[in-house]
Design a protein around this motif. Structure first.
Motif, PDB file in Angstrom:
ATOM      1  N   THR A 293       0.414 -11.282  -2.652  1.00  0.00           N
ATOM      2  CA  THR A 293       0.281 -12.714  -2.382  1.00  0.00           C
ATOM      3  C   THR A 293       1.306 -13.581  -3.108  1.00  0.00           C
ATOM      4  O   THR A 293       1.620 -14.680  -2.642  1.00  0.00           O
ATOM      5  N   LEU A 294       1.849 -13.086  -4.226  1.00  0.00           N
ATOM      6  CA  LEU A 294       2.709 -13.946  -5.051  1.00  0.00           C
ATOM      7  C   LEU A 294       4.149 -13.477  -5.169  1.00  0.00           C
ATOM      8  O   LEU A 294       4.975 -14.197  -5.728  1.00  0.00           O
ATOM      9  N   HIS A 295       4.474 -12.285  -4.687  1.00  0.00           N
ATOM     10  CA  HIS A 295       5.822 -11.737  -4.853  1.00  0.00           C
ATOM     11  C   HIS A 295       6.440 -11.543  -3.484  1.00  0.00           C
ATOM     12  O   HIS A 295       6.077 -10.626  -2.755  1.00  0.00           O
ATOM     13  N   LYS A 296       7.396 -12.409  -3.117  1.00  0.00           N
ATOM     14  CA  LYS A 296       7.903 -12.447  -1.745  1.00  0.00           C
ATOM     15  C   LYS A 296       9.432 -12.488  -1.724  1.00  0.00           C
ATOM     16  O   LYS A 296      10.036 -13.539  -1.520  1.00  0.00           O
ATOM     17  N   ASP A 297      10.075 -11.350  -1.904  1.00  0.00           N
ATOM     18  CA  ASP A 297      11.537 -11.305  -1.834  1.00  0.00           C
ATOM     19  C   ASP A 297      12.031 -11.651  -0.433  1.00  0.00           C
ATOM     20  O   ASP A 297      13.034 -12.350  -0.268  1.00  0.00           O
ATOM     21  N   GLY A 298      11.330 -11.146   0.585  1.00  0.00           N
ATOM     22  CA  GLY A 298      11.730 -11.450   1.961  1.00  0.00           C
ATOM     23  C   GLY A 298      11.601 -12.921   2.277  1.00  0.00           C
ATOM     24  O   GLY A 298      12.446 -13.504   2.972  1.00  0.00           O
ATOM     25  N   SER A 299      10.561 -13.543   1.760  1.00  0.00           N
ATOM     26  CA  SER A 299      10.371 -14.980   1.960  1.00  0.00           C
ATOM     27  C   SER A 299      11.430 -15.778   1.216  1.00  0.00           C
ATOM     28  O   SER A 299      11.831 -16.862   1.665  1.00  0.00           O
ATOM     29  N   LEU A 380      10.246  -6.392   3.257  1.00  0.00           N
ATOM     30  CA  LEU A 380      10.758  -6.692   1.912  1.00  0.00           C
ATOM     31  C   LEU A 380       9.643  -7.168   0.986  1.00  0.00           C
ATOM     32  O   LEU A 380       9.570  -6.768  -0.179  1.00  0.00           O
ATOM     33  N   ASN A 381       8.781  -8.040   1.501  1.00  0.00           N
ATOM     34  CA  ASN A 381       7.686  -8.572   0.676  1.00  0.00           C
ATOM     35  C   ASN A 381       6.760  -7.463   0.189  1.00  0.00           C
ATOM     36  O   ASN A 381       6.389  -7.415  -0.988  1.00  0.00           O
ATOM     37  N   ALA A 382       6.374  -6.582   1.097  1.00  0.00           N
ATOM     38  CA  ALA A 382       5.362  -5.578   0.777  1.00  0.00           C
ATOM     39  C   ALA A 382       5.919  -4.449  -0.082  1.00  0.00           C
ATOM     40  O   ALA A 382       5.370  -4.132  -1.141  1.00  0.00           O
ATOM     41  N   THR A 383       7.003  -3.837   0.364  1.00  0.00           N
ATOM     42  CA  THR A 383       7.518  -2.675  -0.372  1.00  0.00           C
ATOM     43  C   THR A 383       8.194  -3.095  -1.680  1.00  0.00           C
ATOM     44  O   THR A 383       8.362  -2.263  -2.580  1.00  0.00           O
ATOM     45  N   GLY A 384       8.558  -4.370  -1.784  1.00  0.00           N
ATOM     46  CA  GLY A 384       9.122  -4.841  -3.048  1.00  0.00           C
ATOM     47  C   GLY A 384       8.124  -4.824  -4.185  1.00  0.00           C
ATOM     48  O   GLY A 384       8.509  -4.792  -5.362  1.00  0.00           O
ATOM     49  N   ASP A 385       6.833  -4.806  -3.864  1.00  0.00           N
ATOM     50  CA  ASP A 385       5.809  -4.784  -4.910  1.00  0.00           C
ATOM     51  C   ASP A 385       5.803  -3.453  -5.669  1.00  0.00           C
ATOM     52  O   ASP A 385       5.571  -3.418  -6.874  1.00  0.00           O
ATOM     53  N   THR A 386       6.051  -2.353  -4.953  1.00  0.00           N
ATOM     54  CA  THR A 386       6.051  -1.042  -5.607  1.00  0.00           C
ATOM     55  C   THR A 386       7.224  -0.903  -6.566  1.00  0.00           C
ATOM     56  O   THR A 386       7.068  -0.439  -7.701  1.00  0.00           O
ATOM     57  N   VAL A 387       8.403  -1.314  -6.115  1.00  0.00           N
ATOM     58  CA  VAL A 387       9.559  -1.198  -7.003  1.00  0.00           C
ATOM     59  C   VAL A 387       9.448  -2.194  -8.159  1.00  0.00           C
ATOM     60  O   VAL A 387       9.921  -1.925  -9.277  1.00  0.00           O
ATOM     61  N   ALA A 388       8.784  -3.332  -7.931  1.00  0.00           N
ATOM     62  CA  ALA A 388       8.540  -4.273  -9.030  1.00  0.00           C
ATOM     63  C   ALA A 388       7.603  -3.654 -10.059  1.00  0.00           C
ATOM     64  O   ALA A 388       7.795  -3.823 -11.267  1.00  0.00           O
ATOM     65  N   ALA A 389       6.588  -2.924  -9.591  1.00  0.00           N
ATOM     66  CA  ALA A 389       5.671  -2.244 -10.512  1.00  0.00           C
ATOM     67  C   ALA A 389       6.418  -1.193 -11.341  1.00  0.00           C
ATOM     68  O   ALA A 389       6.102  -0.978 -12.519  1.00  0.00           O
ATOM     69  N   MET A 390       7.414  -0.537 -10.742  1.00  0.00           N
ATOM     70  CA  MET A 390       8.236   0.421 -11.492  1.00  0.00           C
ATOM     71  C   MET A 390       9.010  -0.284 -12.609  1.00  0.00           C
ATOM     72  O   MET A 390       9.089   0.221 -13.735  1.00  0.00           O
ATOM     73  N   LEU A 391       9.571  -1.436 -12.300  1.00  0.00           N
ATOM     74  CA  LEU A 391      10.297  -2.197 -13.317  1.00  0.00           C
ATOM     75  C   LEU A 391       9.375  -2.642 -14.450  1.00  0.00           C
ATOM     76  O   LEU A 391       9.739  -2.587 -15.634  1.00  0.00           O
TER      77      LEU A 391
END
Length: 410
Positions: A293-299, A380-391
């Motif tokens: 809901t809060l992390h939107k790279d595609g947006s 981008l919005n959805a799959t970016g959450d997994t790589v953000a969790a890795m960071l």
């Protein structure tokens, strides 16, 4: 096929309405202006509903918060990672806009409504506050309303049991206006179709080239960011092993995101991928649901593209330090707003349009672009959450975080 239609029916109907409107505009020319009131009715309903929707969505979310469980450090790092990736995406898109100027295709058919221009200091003051309570009820005070809503939400939260009845009212009202907004958006194909017919009929078919160029730019930047940007994030988080493990386990979430066009629907796939990658549960369980809901790279990317298109349509230059800094700030806010409420993309568009002083006629082009880029944006919005969790795991657990657990997906 049935599932495909179910997942994409909103986009299909909007595209159908836009296509029909475009054909009507081409065939009827300026006579199609008779359809403009239909588009105006849709926009007016949208403007009317958006204020209470934003207020109740934000206040009810904050008032309903539960006490945390020693997640202070994780939350702090999560905020920095979310902001960092959103800004990287925005800056990358700005660079692309400057390299491949959209305005070259748009200046032949600018919109001519008056624009309210003010000094930057006055813009900032009016952006964050209003001098009277009733002014919060105007869409031109969207950010001031958001800030006030946050304060009300925390006030309800701190009231505890004495404020329980008020909190229940906020949550109930939020559900009501969520459904109101859903009902209004059912008019989207007709409303946007009528408005697009007006644009094509009055301003000419050259608008098609403008949209095609902006869409091509979005999908080009999006694909680059998905492949190169996410690879760089995964490598930074876990080296070569992190890079390989992320992409091995990102296939199903990617397919889910494109297939459903929903970040929320991708949460289970992302959670499973996070488990296989070896992201600690305390990080994954917080980052991925909140990120949806809060992390939107595609947006973030689409926000910059929309701004560039609107600026070009109104004959304004998308440059200057004040414009750029405000655009980056708006991008962060738009990314938060888009995920925080239903159809939040339209609310985000209202926010930047009001901030820069554009009239209501600036909304339909931004809405059309937002609709057409939705599949890539969701990816981008959805799959970016997994790589953000890795960071986040890398910054909170250390560089050897991947060796602390067994990876069933490696």
């Amino acid at each position: 096929m049935k599932n495909f239609y179910k997942n994409y029916k909103g986009i299909i109907w909007l595209l159908t309405g836009i296509s029909c409107g475009s054909i009507a505009g081409l065939l009827l020319g300026k006579q199609v202006a008779v359809l403009k009131p239909i588009g105006d009715i849709f926009l007016n309903l949208l403007f009317t509903a958006v204020i209470p929707l934003v207020f109740f969505a934000i206040t009810s979310a904050i008032a309903g918060l539960q006490p945390g469980k020693k997640l202070g450090r994780v939350m702090g790092v999560m905020v920095m990672v979310f902001l960092g990736t959103v800004l990287v995406a925005a800056c990358l898109t700005m660079g692309a806009v400057w390299l491949f100027p959209i305005q070259e295709q748009l200046t032949s058919a600018p919109l001519t409504e008056a624009i309210n221009q003010q000094p930057i200091a006055d813009q900032i003051t009016q952006l964050f506050t209003t001098s009277e309570f009733y002014q919060l009820l105007s869409r031109r005070s969207m950010l001031a309303l958001i800030i006030f809503s946050v304060i009300i939400g925390f006030g309800a939260l701190q009231s505890g049991e004495k404020g329980a009845a008020f909190t229940r009212f906020l949550q109930s009202a939020n559900e009501v206006f969520t459904q109101v907004f859903v009902i209004i958006m059912k008019m989207g194909p007709v409303g946007l179709g009528a408005y697009f017919a007006y644009q094509v009929g009055v301003f000419g078919p050259q608008l098609f080239g403008a949209y095609a160029r902006s869409l091509g730019l979005y999908y080009g930047v999006g694909a680059f960011y998905f492949v190169v940007g996410f690879s760089a994030y995964a490598f930074l988080a876990g080296g070569l092993k992190g890079f390989k493990t992320f992409w091995i386990n990102n296939l199903i979430p990617s397919a889910t995101a494109v297939g459903t066009c929903s970040s929320i629907a991708t949460i289970p796939a992302n959670m499973d991928a996070a488990r296989k990658i070896g992201i600690p549960a305390v990080i994954a369980n917080v980052t991925i649901p909140l990120g949806a809901t809060l992390h939107k790279d595609g947006s973030s990317i689409s926000s910059i593209i929309k701004m560039a298109v609107v600026f070009a349509l109104f004959g304004r230059g998308f440059d200057g330090i004040d414009v750029i800094l405000l655009a980056l700030g708006m991008t962060v806010l738009v990314s938060l707003v888009e995920g925080g409420i239903p159809n939040g993309g339209y609310v985000g568009e209202l926010l930047f349009i009001a901030t820069y002083g554009f009239p209501a006629e600036a909304l339909p082009p931004a809405m059309i672009i937002g609709t057409l880029v939705d599949p890539m944006a969701t990816l981008l919005n959805a799959t970016g959450d997994t790589v953000a969790a890795m960071l986040i795991a890398r910054f909170t657990e250390g560089k050897n975080w991947m060796t602390k657990e067994e990876k069933s997906g490696s």
